[in-house]
Write an enzyme that holds these catalytic residues in place. Sequence first.
Site, short mmCIF file in Angstrom:
data_model
loop_
_atom_site.label_atom_id
_atom_site.label_comp_id
_atom_site.label_asym_id
_atom_site.label_seq_id
_atom_site.Cartn_x
_atom_site.Cartn_y
_atom_site.Cartn_z
N THR A 13 0.83 -1.21 0.00
CA THR A 13 0.00 0.00 0.00
C THR A 13 0.86 1.26 0.00
OG1 THR A 13 -1.67 -1.21 1.24
CG2 THR A 13 -1.86 1.18 1.26
N VAL A 14 1.78 1.36 0.98
CA VAL A 14 2.56 2.60 1.10
C VAL A 14 3.64 2.66 0.01
CG1 VAL A 14 3.96 4.03 2.63
CG2 VAL A 14 2.07 2.70 3.57
N ALA A 33 13.55 19.77 -4.36
CA ALA A 33 14.74 19.06 -3.86
C ALA A 33 16.03 19.60 -4.48
CB ALA A 33 14.61 17.57 -4.15
N ARG A 45 7.87 -9.16 -2.01
CA ARG A 45 7.87 -10.60 -1.73
C ARG A 45 7.53 -11.40 -2.98
NH1 ARG A 45 5.38 -11.02 4.09
NH2 ARG A 45 3.84 -9.80 3.01
N ILE A 136 0.51 13.62 8.49
CA ILE A 136 0.70 14.84 9.29
C ILE A 136 2.19 15.03 9.56
CG2 ILE A 136 0.10 16.08 11.41
CD1 ILE A 136 -2.25 14.17 11.79
N GLU A 190 -2.98 -2.53 10.37
CA GLU A 190 -1.69 -3.23 10.39
C GLU A 190 -1.88 -4.67 9.91
OE1 GLU A 190 1.30 -1.64 11.36
OE2 GLU A 190 -0.18 -0.10 11.01
N LYS A 205 3.84 4.73 18.24
CA LYS A 205 3.91 6.13 17.78
C LYS A 205 4.11 7.09 18.95
CE LYS A 205 0.93 5.00 13.86
NZ LYS A 205 -0.48 4.81 13.47
N GLY A 302 -3.27 5.19 5.09
CA GLY A 302 -3.67 5.16 3.67
C GLY A 302 -2.46 5.39 2.78
#
Length: 437
Positions: A13-14, A33, A45, A136, A190, A205, A302
């Site tokens: 996902t990320v 940058a 994987r 955030i 998770e 966190k 997300g």
Amino acid sequence: MKPVKVGLLGLGTVGGGTVNVLQRNAEEISRRAGRGIVISHASARDINKPRICKTDGIKLTENPIGVVTDPEVSIVVELIGGVTLARELVLKAIANGKHVVTANKALIAKHGNEIFSAAQKKGVMVAFEAAVAGGIPIIKAIREGLTGNNIEWLAGIINGTGNFILTEMRDKQRDFNSVLAEAQRLGYAEADPTFDVEGIDAAHKLTILASIAFGIPLQFEKAYTEGISKITREDVDYATELGFSIKHLGVSRRTKNGIELRVHPTLIPKRCLIANVDGVMNAVLVEGDAVGSTLYYGAGAGAEPTASAVVADIVDVVRVLTTDPENRVPHLAFQPESLSDTPILAIDEVETAYYLRIAASDETGVLANITSILAENNISIDSMLQKEHGSDNKSTIIIITHTTIEKNMNTALQKIHALDVVDGDVTRIRLEHLDAD
Ligand code: HSE
């Protein structure tokens, strides 16, 4: 100048979100940058699995070691999650002189001290903005934006899945498991969703936030962790009637005896902005002595919100590629030799207010018994609500207390529980005013 080559560990996902954001916004990102950024090598994987991103031009492999040892790669982005293989790969990347970007909160909370020390010795950066509160920029805000402050406390809704579940249960009367399944489908949860619902993810966190706020080493094992799985509709409704929301909160506060580090369901006055943060959104309230209260809000999970933080870290690394390592922002905000040994407080020593729900027989003297036990333990009552059930001669007593020490409350609850007229367990949920009064 030649583009910087990035190696990606993980294309889920990320990882997929990061590829998409870097490709879609390539021009704006390179203007910021100062040079181009390309993902040249990525591991997954199963490289034949369907993806949310295009992988043209990226060398794909099922061997992550190949990525962390690739001489062309300057920055390794770790997005595989878990701690065992991730720790091994990150340490290997550092040993190979690569800068590292990670979204892995468990890895930083549990092995961050070791990883930062290795990075320090090697003169490379380890950036982890995406590890806390998704999109955030809370790490940057505390570590850099609030660097002139003595941070007094912080409190946050820092697990999107848990907040999504509580919100859907309250607003749509949906059941716990169906909302959790939806959160998994949307890529919020998770790999092991008990991390979300039992507060472990939030404790990872919070551990990171407390370190950068107070200049202490990462001490995940000392965090107090309580999940949302025991929250009932009844408590949600009573809390609403009394003007509160129930949120799964991470709280860390500097006190004269030590630092509080705790995650648990918490009643918060509805008039606080943070009490109205719903769905998958996260928010962190930080109180600094100079700035006062500051609130940071946004999507906590997300693909693209998390990718937003990952890409910001990559750009930060690219900007400092030529900077003297001694002059970089320290990993944990404070210079490594200046970390303090202020203790983490045991939950027994924490001071907070409470919501109590007690099921009892509706007879003379019951309330007097309960209130005198509270008084004997120095617990002062703020407000009370009694609901008679009618037919079964039972009643539900809801008590909101003023702030007290948790060990006093534990003693009082044992005595209340032992009363013959009290049925079953007493429900206790901590309550924070967050300076709303
Ligand atoms: N499972 C996490 C959450 C993902 O729901 O907040 C973002 O860290």
